[in-house]
Design a protein around this motif. Sequence first.
Motif, PDB file in Angstrom:
ATOM      1  N   VAL A  80      55.226 -42.610 -15.512  1.00 51.73           N
ATOM      2  CA  VAL A  80      54.018 -42.728 -14.700  1.00 51.73           C
ATOM      3  C   VAL A  80      54.402 -43.437 -13.407  1.00 51.73           C
ATOM      4  O   VAL A  80      55.006 -44.508 -13.435  1.00 51.73           O
ATOM      5  N   LEU A  81      54.052 -42.813 -12.266  1.00 58.72           N
ATOM      6  CA  LEU A  81      54.409 -43.367 -10.958  1.00 58.72           C
ATOM      7  C   LEU A  81      53.158 -43.821 -10.207  1.00 58.72           C
ATOM      8  O   LEU A  81      52.120 -43.201 -10.334  1.00 58.72           O
ATOM      9  N   PRO A  82      53.243 -44.874  -9.412  1.00 59.50           N
ATOM     10  CA  PRO A  82      54.451 -45.610  -9.023  1.00 59.50           C
ATOM     11  C   PRO A  82      54.831 -46.741  -9.972  1.00 59.50           C
ATOM     12  O   PRO A  82      55.818 -47.419  -9.749  1.00 59.50           O
ATOM     13  N   GLU A  83      54.083 -46.946 -11.039  1.00 57.34           N
ATOM     14  CA  GLU A  83      54.329 -48.088 -11.925  1.00 57.34           C
ATOM     15  C   GLU A  83      55.662 -48.010 -12.667  1.00 57.34           C
ATOM     16  O   GLU A  83      56.179 -49.013 -13.123  1.00 57.34           O
ATOM     17  N   LYS A  84      56.185 -46.800 -12.836  1.00 57.40           N
ATOM     18  CA  LYS A  84      57.421 -46.555 -13.590  1.00 57.40           C
ATOM     19  C   LYS A  84      57.292 -46.946 -15.050  1.00 57.40           C
ATOM     20  O   LYS A  84      58.241 -47.398 -15.678  1.00 57.40           O
ATOM     21  N   ILE A  85      56.086 -46.777 -15.596  1.00 59.25           N
ATOM     22  CA  ILE A  85      55.862 -46.939 -17.021  1.00 59.25           C
ATOM     23  C   ILE A  85      56.444 -45.705 -17.691  1.00 59.25           C
ATOM     24  O   ILE A  85      56.182 -44.583 -17.258  1.00 59.25           O
ATOM     25  N   ALA A  86      57.229 -45.884 -18.749  1.00 56.19           N
ATOM     26  CA  ALA A  86      57.939 -44.737 -19.325  1.00 56.19           C
ATOM     27  C   ALA A  86      57.889 -44.739 -20.850  1.00 56.19           C
ATOM     28  O   ALA A  86      57.878 -45.795 -21.481  1.00 56.19           O
TER      29      ALA A  86
END
Length: 106
Positions: A80-86
Amino acid sequence: GEEIKGIAVWQLDRKSDAVEVCLFWRTEGIANPDVGIAEKIRFDNPPKEGGQPFVLHAPNGPYSFYGKLVVLVWGIELVVLPEKIAERINITISPTGEAINLTKSK
């Protein structure tokens, strides 16, 4: 070269810029870790809850393997961008469908 088909599903707390599905490999072991991205698909302006089918293409290498000092692992990651949750799952890419064992002595 085979197709890897799936559905990326997400449930977000807030609106995000994009969701990406990445096919990648990484090494683990005593050496410095290394990472490579084989393919990436981006879905811009995703709804807070949703899903999207995807098709990735398995490359002809490197193959999944494990040895005494290093392991090469393939994975598919939803970012998930821009948070960079992966979130990620591991997969195996090889001609036999199993990781190549380099620890067997001949």
